[in-house]
Every structure is written in C-alpha cells, then in structure tokens.
Scaffold this motif. Structure first.
Motif: not given
Length: 209
Positions: A4-7, A149-151, A181-183
């Motif tokens: 998951l690449y999360v921003t 998504s959001h903070a 962030s990467i999970i």
C-alpha cells in the motif's frame, strides 16, 4: 505480497487558513497541486493495480494529479474520508478552542477521551479503517495499490500497522500533505516500510540532484 502506497491530499485553502475540514472541503492550493504532481513523478515507475481515494474533492484532485496521463482505475471509498467533525467543520482552530476548549484539547492531546457528537470519535475512524484495509487486502492479494486519504485516517492506519493504541495516535511524525508511507501486507501481517516521507518536495526547494 501487497504494498500500500499511502498519501495524504495536498495542501488546501483551508489548511492555509487553519480551518478544520472533516467531511467539508476546500480546493488544493497551487502548492498542493504542485506537490501532488511531484509525488506522481516520484511514483511514475511503480505499477499500480488501482488508486483508491476518499471521495472528497481535495483527495480526488490529488489522486488525479498523481495519476497524470496514466490509465489507472480510480476508485472512491467513503471509509477513507476524514474524521467527521460535525460543528467544527469550516471553523478555524482558534474558533474551535473558544467554543469547545476541553474537546479541542482532547482531540490533540487525549484521543481516547475525544468526543464530538454528532461527529465521530477516533474509535469510529479506527473501525472503518480496519474494514477498508481488510477489503483492499481481499481484493488485491498482491501488487501495489495507491491509497489517497486524510491525516487522521492515515495516522490511524499507521497506528494499526504498528500495533499501537489510540493514545499514541499523534506520536511523530506528523503526516504532511502528499507525504508518502508504504505498508507491506503479507498473510494479514502489516509491516511499515516508509512513514511520512516528503523527499519529492525537495525539487520545489531546489534541493533535487
């Protein structure tokens, strides 16, 4: 193996004004749009199965800038929306402090006790984040998925990934606009590979090699 690449969305007009957004919205600033483009360049070589975004305007604008000219499925998921803040939404931090000083303090310093009826608690956000991640894992057993998504949602996801409790929600680092962030998810186990990285913004500051 799933990555998951999360921003978080880029900087918005209300971010600049220090207004709480929640389920309400404001457009990205010129800087927010630029940072999203730079993140798109950074991720240009990553092959994504899909982009899954909160349906808010600011996250959709960010998703579209990151995708650029690529042909990628862009899916909306209500569970990725920011925490619902009810009467706080659209108000500045100072206005909220004046109207609800104890609740505002709990929001930032005591997440376990935060309540803002008829809005959400952090427990509510945690529940929906858990369900959306499980569904993403079921749908995409392997490959790369971009989540925009959001903070609060992202901090909650990272907290879950670390097996931490809600009282640690705001522990550093803060999740800045377009931070990455990467999970890694394998057999239901989540490992945090990268957290809150903003190195793609260095190009704006003239630090790029």
């Amino acid at each position: 193996m799933l990555y998951l690449y999360v921003t978080r969305h880029g900087e918005t007009e209300w971010n600049v004004q220090k207004r709480m957004q929640g389920h309400l919205d404001s457009n990205l600033t010129a800087e927010g749009l630029l940072h999203a483009e730079l993140l798109g360049k950074r991720l240009a070589s990553v092959e994504f199965e899909a982009v899954i975004s909160s349906p808010s305007v600011r996250t959709m604008q960010t998703s579209e800038k990151i995708i650029g000219d690529r042909t990628l499925p862009l899916k909306k998921d209500e569970r990725l929306k920011e925490i619902h803040l009810a009467t706080w939404e659209g108000k500045t931090h100072d206005e909220i402090k004046a109207m609800a000083p104890n609740d505002f303090d709990n929001f930032w310093n005591n997440p376990l006790e935060f309540r803002n009826d008829p809005g959400e608690s952090f427990y509510d956000v945690k529940s929906r984040v858990e369900t959306v991640i499980k569904d993403i894992e079921k749908t995409y057993q392997s490959g790369n998925v971009l989540v925009v998504s959001h903070a609060v949602v992202i901090k909650t996801l990272l907290m879950i990934c670390k097996n931490n409790t809600l009282d640690t929600l705001w522990d550093p680092p803060f999740i800045n606009g377009t931070s990455l962030s990467i999970i890694k998810i394998q057999n239901g186990k989540m490992d945090l590979i990268l957290e809150g990285d903003t190195s793609h913004k260095d190009e704006v500051l003239g630090h790029a090699d």
